[in-house]
Enzyme design. Structure first.
Site, PDB file in Angstrom:
ATOM      1  N   ASP A  87       0.884  -1.162   0.000  1.00  0.00           N
ATOM      2  CA  ASP A  87       0.000   0.000   0.000  1.00  0.00           C
ATOM      3  C   ASP A  87       0.924   1.214   0.000  1.00  0.00           C
ATOM      4  O   ASP A  87       2.123   1.095   0.246  1.00  0.00           O
ATOM      5  CB  ASP A  87      -0.887  -0.066   1.254  1.00  0.00           C
ATOM      6  N   ASP A 122      -2.915   7.320  -3.835  1.00  0.00           N
ATOM      7  CA  ASP A 122      -4.210   7.949  -4.100  1.00  0.00           C
ATOM      8  C   ASP A 122      -4.558   8.900  -2.964  1.00  0.00           C
ATOM      9  O   ASP A 122      -3.888   8.926  -1.936  1.00  0.00           O
ATOM     10  CB  ASP A 122      -5.302   6.896  -4.298  1.00  0.00           C
ATOM     11  N   CYS A 274     -13.775 -23.157  18.452  1.00  0.00           N
ATOM     12  CA  CYS A 274     -12.847 -23.246  17.327  1.00  0.00           C
ATOM     13  C   CYS A 274     -11.968 -24.474  17.523  1.00  0.00           C
ATOM     14  O   CYS A 274     -11.635 -24.822  18.658  1.00  0.00           O
ATOM     15  CB  CYS A 274     -11.987 -21.978  17.281  1.00  0.00           C
ATOM     16  N   CYS A 276      -8.968 -24.821  15.763  1.00  0.00           N
ATOM     17  CA  CYS A 276      -7.657 -24.552  15.164  1.00  0.00           C
ATOM     18  C   CYS A 276      -6.571 -25.103  16.099  1.00  0.00           C
ATOM     19  O   CYS A 276      -6.837 -25.384  17.264  1.00  0.00           O
ATOM     20  CB  CYS A 276      -7.481 -23.052  14.898  1.00  0.00           C
ATOM     21  N   CYS A 279      -6.458 -23.264  19.527  1.00  0.00           N
ATOM     22  CA  CYS A 279      -7.593 -23.426  20.444  1.00  0.00           C
ATOM     23  C   CYS A 279      -7.786 -24.879  20.891  1.00  0.00           C
ATOM     24  O   CYS A 279      -8.419 -25.131  21.920  1.00  0.00           O
ATOM     25  CB  CYS A 279      -8.868 -22.907  19.799  1.00  0.00           C
TER      26      CYS A 279
HETATM   27 ZN   LIG Z   1      -8.845 -21.038  17.109  1.00  0.00          ZN
END
Ligand SMILES: [Zn+2]
Length: 542
Positions: A87, A122, A274, A276, A279
């Site tokens: 950016d 921009d 979750c 993942c 977790c």
């Molecule tokens: Zn997680």
């Protein structure tokens, strides 16, 4: 540059974008990397989390690290082998009012550090600004955009041309149509951050679709600052191929844990919703007790997994042709998203035009929000523009939808056919059977096997708006046809009086005969008697 689209659903696409550092698949999330304060090293973001691309800020790099990234090359500097987007500092203009760099300098710097995807400097419109100021930002951005093609030296970098205009949609349209004339590889919607921060996703819909409608639809499109997984499906469905997220890290600083439907504070969690790797290994209480830096890294990593999982769900939904359903599930996670979905009514024609016509799956129709689905709009357009009832048809028999699909296989229809056998064959051509149903309105018998007219499930009883829509479709259909009479099989339980009233009204206005029969046992006798009457003169088979 090549952007090859492989799968489509709504305005979403699974596509492949070729860059000088490799090919990436869309929709794609670029995690934002701030080399100065980065909780997860870029190398791990690719190797462990599977993100093939990231975005960083060329303006911040230049200010903090000057020539280092140019000397080492940006990929080595960040230790990241994937695709890098930069950016330009436009966001810093928005926040701090100005940046100490010229547009030419930032073009030159991005070329020198060897980025893969670069952004012009921009001038963001922002949100609470006057129209005059907004016009200035659009003008200045367009001037800088045109300038790029005079000053850039390299041909192997993809350039992003952002669309400005803020909440002034006519300016957004103008900005987009002017940007479209320049040979940018990618476009983007500029300055939507405040709109998203304030949960004005309905306004985001206006800005996004106004930009999309005025840009070449085949060019990839980036949404700056769309960092939360709960709105990814909306952005993707409206044609955003890329977005970037700093939120995964920013939220982590404040103990904010992302889910696909919203954000929860770590303290409020008793269980992690979750699975993942992070977790699965700890519970919220254990994480809350970690030292601040570790806790922040834990949440940032979970947040990245949450983003990645939602992108995968969206891609799978595109592949199955079920992105609309996915969008509806998410929209019911937050009223602001549902409000955005309702806004799509305004753009239903554009959505229909650019959505694929054939899919692998049927439709689930939950309520009137689904009436703007491209399939529903398409049926309405095609029925009115391309369809005419059989020439001999004089009498329209309207039957309500049945549980069995296609409708011609239903018990109710078989009863009708049996009853009609009493009449001589030549007379039957004068009858035409159509079904009235949700969400498609009117389905002529001869079309009831055409996709998706029998491949949908509808939740009954219908809401008022859906009944009203079907009633209006029935009335329009009668109005533009040349039937001499309309016979309605009336199912009060599912439809109330609305369809009946609409039919009656249009028949009276056209001066044609109308008769309704309540569904049940009796119609099987009363309908044939009625058909034998003088006005219809259907004779008995003898
Ligand atoms: Zn997680």
């Amino acid at each position: 540059m090549s952007f090859e689209v492989r799968e489509r659903d709504l305005l979403a696409r699974i596509g492949r974008l070729k860059t000088k550092s490799g090919t990436v698949e869309t929709p794609l999330l670029f995690p934002v990397i701030n080399p100065a304060i980065q909780p997860i090293p870029p190398r791990r973001i690719r190797e462990e989390f599977g993100f093939e691309a990231l975005i960083t800020n060329a303006y911040i790099l230049k200010r903090r690290f000057q020539n280092q990234p140019a000397e080492k090359g940006l990929h080595n500097f960040l230790d990241f082998k994937g695709v890098i987007m930069t950016d330009s500092g436009a966001y810093q203009i928005l926040v701090y009012g100005d940046v100490e760099i010229t547009p030419e300098e930032i073009v030159d710097y991005q070329e020198r550090i060897d980025t893969d995807i670069a952004t012009i400097l921009d001038w963001p419109t922002g949100w609470r600004v006057s129209r005059r100021y907004a016009e200035q930002t659009v003008n200045e951005t367009l001037k800088r955009a045109a300038e790029l093609f005079k000053v850039k030296k390299r041909e192997d970098i993809l350039w992003v041309g952002p669309v400005q205009g803020g909440r002034y949609l006519d300016l957004v349209a103008w900005s987009a149509s002017e940007m479209a004339k320049l040979p940018f590889d990618i476009h983007a919607l500029g300055s939507p951050t405040e709109v998203m921060e304030n949960y004005r996703f309905d306004i985001l819909v206006d800005m996004l679709l106004t930009a999309k409608m005025n840009l070449p639809i085949e060019r990839p499109f980036h949404l700056f600052g769309a960092g939360h997984p709960f709105m990814f499906s909306l952005a993707v469905a409206l044609g955003c191929d890329f977005f970037d997220s700093a939120a995964y890290a920013i939220y982590a600083r404040e103990n904010r844990y992302m889910t696909e439907t919203g954000t929860v504070r770590l303290e409020e969690l008793e269980f992690f919703p979750c699975a993942c790797p992070k977790c699965s290994d700890k519970n919220p209480k254990e994480v809350a007790e970690l030292p601040q830096k570790e806790r922040q890294a834990f949440i940032a990593e979970h947040n990245l997994y949450a983003c990645s999982a939602e992108i995968k769900r969206i891609k799978q939904a595109i592949k199955e042709g079920r992105l609309w359903e996915h969008l509806e599930f998410r929209a019911h996670g937050h009223p602001a998203l549902l409000q955005a979905l309702k806004k799509l009514k305004k753009y239903e024609g554009f959505l229909e035009k650019h959505s694929p016509t054939v899919k692998r799956s049927g439709l689930f129709f939950f309520d009137s929000v689904g009436l703007v689905r491209p399939e529903v709009v398409r049926h309405r357009i095609r029925l009115s523009e391309r369809y005419a009832p059989p020439k001999e048809a004089e009498i329209l028999i309207l039957m309500p939808q049945t549980r069995t699909k296609p409708y011609h296989r239903s018990e109710e229809y078989k009863m009708l056919v049996k009853m009609l056998r009493e009449f001589p064959e030549g007379h039957l051509q004068r009858l035409h059977v159509c079904f009235y149903e949700a969400p498609f309105g009117v389905i002529p018998l001869e079309l009831d096997e055409v996709y998706p007219l029998s491949q949908h499930e509808t939740a009954m009883p219908l809401d008022k708006e859906t009944v009203a829509y079907v009633a209006s479709q029935v009335a329009d259909f009668i109005n533009r046809s040349n039937y001499r009479a309309v016979l309605l099989l009336h199912n009060v339980e599912d439809w109330g009086e609305e369809v009946l009233k609409a039919c009656k009204k249009v028949c009276v206005a056209k001066g044609i005969a109308f008769r309704s029969f309540k569904m049940g046992r009796k119609w099987v006798k009363s309908l044939p008697n009625f058909l034998r009457k003088k006005a219809f003169r259907l004779g008995d088979r003898s």
